[in-house]
Design a protein around this motif. Structure first.
Motif, PDB file in Angstrom:
ATOM      1  N   GLY A  38       9.360   5.311   5.080  1.00  0.00           N
ATOM      2  CA  GLY A  38      10.084   6.358   5.823  1.00  0.00           C
ATOM      3  C   GLY A  38       9.229   7.645   5.984  1.00  0.00           C
ATOM      4  N   GLY A  39       8.935   8.018   7.211  1.00  0.00           N
ATOM      5  CA  GLY A  39       8.095   8.899   7.483  1.00  0.00           C
ATOM      6  C   GLY A  39       6.810   8.528   8.022  1.00  0.00           C
ATOM      7  N   ASP A  40       6.590   6.954   7.962  1.00  0.00           N
ATOM      8  CA  ASP A  40       5.373   6.683   8.443  1.00  0.00           C
ATOM      9  C   ASP A  40       5.400   6.383   9.949  1.00  0.00           C
ATOM     10  N   LEU A  41       4.259   6.122  10.779  1.00  0.00           N
ATOM     11  CA  LEU A  41       4.066   5.795  12.036  1.00  0.00           C
ATOM     12  C   LEU A  41       3.769   4.391  11.919  1.00  0.00           C
ATOM     13  N   ILE A  42       4.232   3.538  12.758  1.00  0.00           N
ATOM     14  CA  ILE A  42       4.099   2.064  12.861  1.00  0.00           C
ATOM     15  C   ILE A  42       2.752   1.843  13.576  1.00  0.00           C
ATOM     16  N   PRO A  43       1.683   1.293  12.936  1.00  0.00           N
ATOM     17  CA  PRO A  43       0.248   1.274  13.062  1.00  0.00           C
ATOM     18  C   PRO A  43      -0.066   0.393  14.319  1.00  0.00           C
ATOM     19  N   ALA A  44       0.774  -0.606  14.657  1.00  0.00           N
ATOM     20  CA  ALA A  44       0.396  -1.546  15.741  1.00  0.00           C
ATOM     21  C   ALA A  44       1.802  -2.376  15.933  1.00  0.00           C
ATOM     22  N   ASP A  45       1.925  -3.145  16.715  1.00  0.00           N
ATOM     23  CA  ASP A  45       3.161  -4.170  16.872  1.00  0.00           C
ATOM     24  C   ASP A  45       3.060  -5.078  15.668  1.00  0.00           C
ATOM     25  N   MET A  46       4.331  -5.023  15.340  1.00  0.00           N
ATOM     26  CA  MET A  46       4.522  -5.914  13.809  1.00  0.00           C
ATOM     27  C   MET A  46       5.804  -6.593  13.841  1.00  0.00           C
ATOM     28  N   ARG A  47       5.859  -7.796  13.169  1.00  0.00           N
ATOM     29  CA  ARG A  47       6.909  -8.585  12.991  1.00  0.00           C
ATOM     30  C   ARG A  47       7.599  -8.279  11.471  1.00  0.00           C
ATOM     31  N   VAL A  48       8.702  -8.078  11.291  1.00  0.00           N
ATOM     32  CA  VAL A  48       9.382  -7.617  10.083  1.00  0.00           C
ATOM     33  C   VAL A  48       9.674  -8.873   9.222  1.00  0.00           C
ATOM     34  N   LEU A  49       9.040  -8.962   8.061  1.00  0.00           N
ATOM     35  CA  LEU A  49       9.087  -9.822   7.269  1.00  0.00           C
ATOM     36  C   LEU A  49      10.159  -9.775   6.089  1.00  0.00           C
ATOM     37  N   GLU A  50      10.073  -8.447   5.667  1.00  0.00           N
ATOM     38  CA  GLU A  50      11.004  -7.980   4.469  1.00  0.00           C
ATOM     39  C   GLU A  50      11.378  -6.420   4.652  1.00  0.00           C
ATOM     40  N   CYS A  51      12.715  -6.251   4.414  1.00  0.00           N
ATOM     41  CA  CYS A  51      12.826  -4.598   4.694  1.00  0.00           C
ATOM     42  C   CYS A  51      14.053  -4.181   3.896  1.00  0.00           C
ATOM     43  N   SER A  52      14.284  -3.001   3.747  1.00  0.00           N
ATOM     44  CA  SER A  52      15.372  -2.490   3.055  1.00  0.00           C
ATOM     45  C   SER A  52      16.715  -2.330   3.961  1.00  0.00           C
ATOM     46  N   ASP A  53      17.892  -2.343   3.557  1.00  0.00           N
ATOM     47  CA  ASP A  53      18.982  -2.281   4.021  1.00  0.00           C
ATOM     48  C   ASP A  53      19.009  -1.222   5.218  1.00  0.00           C
ATOM     49  N   ASN A  54      18.474  -0.062   4.915  1.00  0.00           N
ATOM     50  CA  ASN A  54      18.524   1.041   5.831  1.00  0.00           C
ATOM     51  C   ASN A  54      17.165   1.260   6.639  1.00  0.00           C
ATOM     52  N   PHE A  55      16.266   0.175   6.549  1.00  0.00           N
ATOM     53  CA  PHE A  55      15.152   0.451   7.374  1.00  0.00           C
ATOM     54  C   PHE A  55      15.644   0.612   9.197  1.00  0.00           C
ATOM     55  N   GLN A  56      14.990   1.538   9.602  1.00  0.00           N
ATOM     56  CA  GLN A  56      15.391   1.984  11.022  1.00  0.00           C
ATOM     57  C   GLN A  56      13.903   2.397  11.564  1.00  0.00           C
ATOM     58  N   VAL A  57      13.839   2.505  12.831  1.00  0.00           N
ATOM     59  CA  VAL A  57      12.823   2.650  13.717  1.00  0.00           C
ATOM     60  C   VAL A  57      13.149   3.544  14.816  1.00  0.00           C
ATOM     61  N   ASP A  58      12.478   4.663  14.976  1.00  0.00           N
ATOM     62  CA  ASP A  58      12.936   5.652  16.228  1.00  0.00           C
ATOM     63  C   ASP A  58      11.941   5.112  17.452  1.00  0.00           C
ATOM     64  N   ASN A  59      12.614   4.640  18.491  1.00  0.00           N
ATOM     65  CA  ASN A  59      11.753   3.912  19.498  1.00  0.00           C
ATOM     66  C   ASN A  59      11.857   4.960  20.604  1.00  0.00           C
ATOM     67  N   ALA A  60      12.172   6.362  20.351  1.00  0.00           N
ATOM     68  CA  ALA A  60      11.942   7.404  21.481  1.00  0.00           C
ATOM     69  C   ALA A  60      10.755   7.314  22.156  1.00  0.00           C
ATOM     70  N   ALA A  61       9.793   7.073  21.610  1.00  0.00           N
ATOM     71  CA  ALA A  61       8.546   7.320  22.368  1.00  0.00           C
ATOM     72  C   ALA A  61       8.276   6.085  23.184  1.00  0.00           C
ATOM     73  N   LEU A  62       8.699   4.939  22.969  1.00  0.00           N
ATOM     74  CA  LEU A  62       8.626   3.795  23.921  1.00  0.00           C
ATOM     75  C   LEU A  62       9.875   3.478  24.859  1.00  0.00           C
ATOM     76  N   THR A  63      11.146   3.866  24.542  1.00  0.00           N
ATOM     77  CA  THR A  63      12.392   3.752  25.222  1.00  0.00           C
ATOM     78  C   THR A  63      13.123   4.877  25.540  1.00  0.00           C
ATOM     79  N   GLY A  64      12.858   5.855  24.931  1.00  0.00           N
ATOM     80  CA  GLY A  64      13.803   7.040  25.286  1.00  0.00           C
ATOM     81  C   GLY A  64      14.919   7.157  24.351  1.00  0.00           C
ATOM     82  N   GLU A  65      15.325   5.929  23.691  1.00  0.00           N
ATOM     83  CA  GLU A  65      16.504   6.151  22.852  1.00  0.00           C
ATOM     84  C   GLU A  65      16.792   6.982  21.872  1.00  0.00           C
ATOM     85  N   SER A  66      17.623   7.796  21.732  1.00  0.00           N
ATOM     86  CA  SER A  66      17.723   9.035  21.108  1.00  0.00           C
ATOM     87  C   SER A  66      18.202   8.663  19.662  1.00  0.00           C
ATOM     88  N   GLU A  67      18.784   7.625  19.566  1.00  0.00           N
ATOM     89  CA  GLU A  67      19.045   6.869  18.152  1.00  0.00           C
ATOM     90  C   GLU A  67      18.068   6.155  17.521  1.00  0.00           C
TER      91      GLU A  67
END
Length: 154
Positions: A38-67
């Motif tokens: 949480g709080g990090d920026l994604i450094p490059a395009d990546m495929r998720v291998l493992e993640c926590s149940d609450n893992f979210q990504v803010d795609n606003a910079a790419l798609t404009g989605e607000s949530e």
């Protein structure tokens, strides 16, 4: 293109040869295993291998989605922009944590391809811009003609 440098995190946690180390984000390559929290920026395009149940990504910079969009390891869609197992360069992680494999870096990322497309377009005038320019020329010609006519008649 320089503005994209601000979207790159300075350092990234990378798992190489079973050892977690912080490396400069510019030194990651496809195939690296990256850990983001949480709080990090994604450094490059990546495929998720493992993640926590609450893992979210803010795609606003790419798609404009607000949530923020939930991510998980399983593929949910054929379209890479719609599937939930991919995270893209320049997006932020508001909460959760993830381990993922880098699939593309630099100009090969989705953001890099968008930037390349915007740089390659020509500066063409829009139809409304052409009409306004034509209108200005006509009005200017009429004004000059009337100015000369009034000067002669005076």
């Amino acid at each position: 293109m320089n503005s994209f440098k601000n979207m790159l995190p300075p350092k990234v946690k990378v798992l190489r040869d079973g050892v977690t180390d912080e490396v400069v984000a510019l030194n990651i390559v496809p195939g690296d295993i990256v850990i983001v929290e949480g709080g990090d920026l994604i450094p490059a395009d990546m495929r998720v291998l493992e993640c926590s149940d609450n893992f979210q990504v803010d795609n606003a910079a790419l798609t404009g989605e607000s949530e923020p969009q939930k991510r998980k390891p399983s593929r949910t869609h054929d379209d890479p922009l719609e599937t939930q197992n991919l995270c893209f360069f320049g997006t932020q992680v508001p909460e959760g944590s993830c381990k993922g494999v880098i699939i593309s870096t630099g100009d090969n990322t989705v953001m890099g391809r968008i930037a390349a497309l915007t740089m390659s377009t020509k500066n063409e005038q829009t139809p409304i811009n052409k009409e306004i320019h034509h209108f200005i020329i006509i009005i200017s010609a009429i004004a000059m003609f009337l100015g000369v006519l009034f000067f002669i008649l005076n």
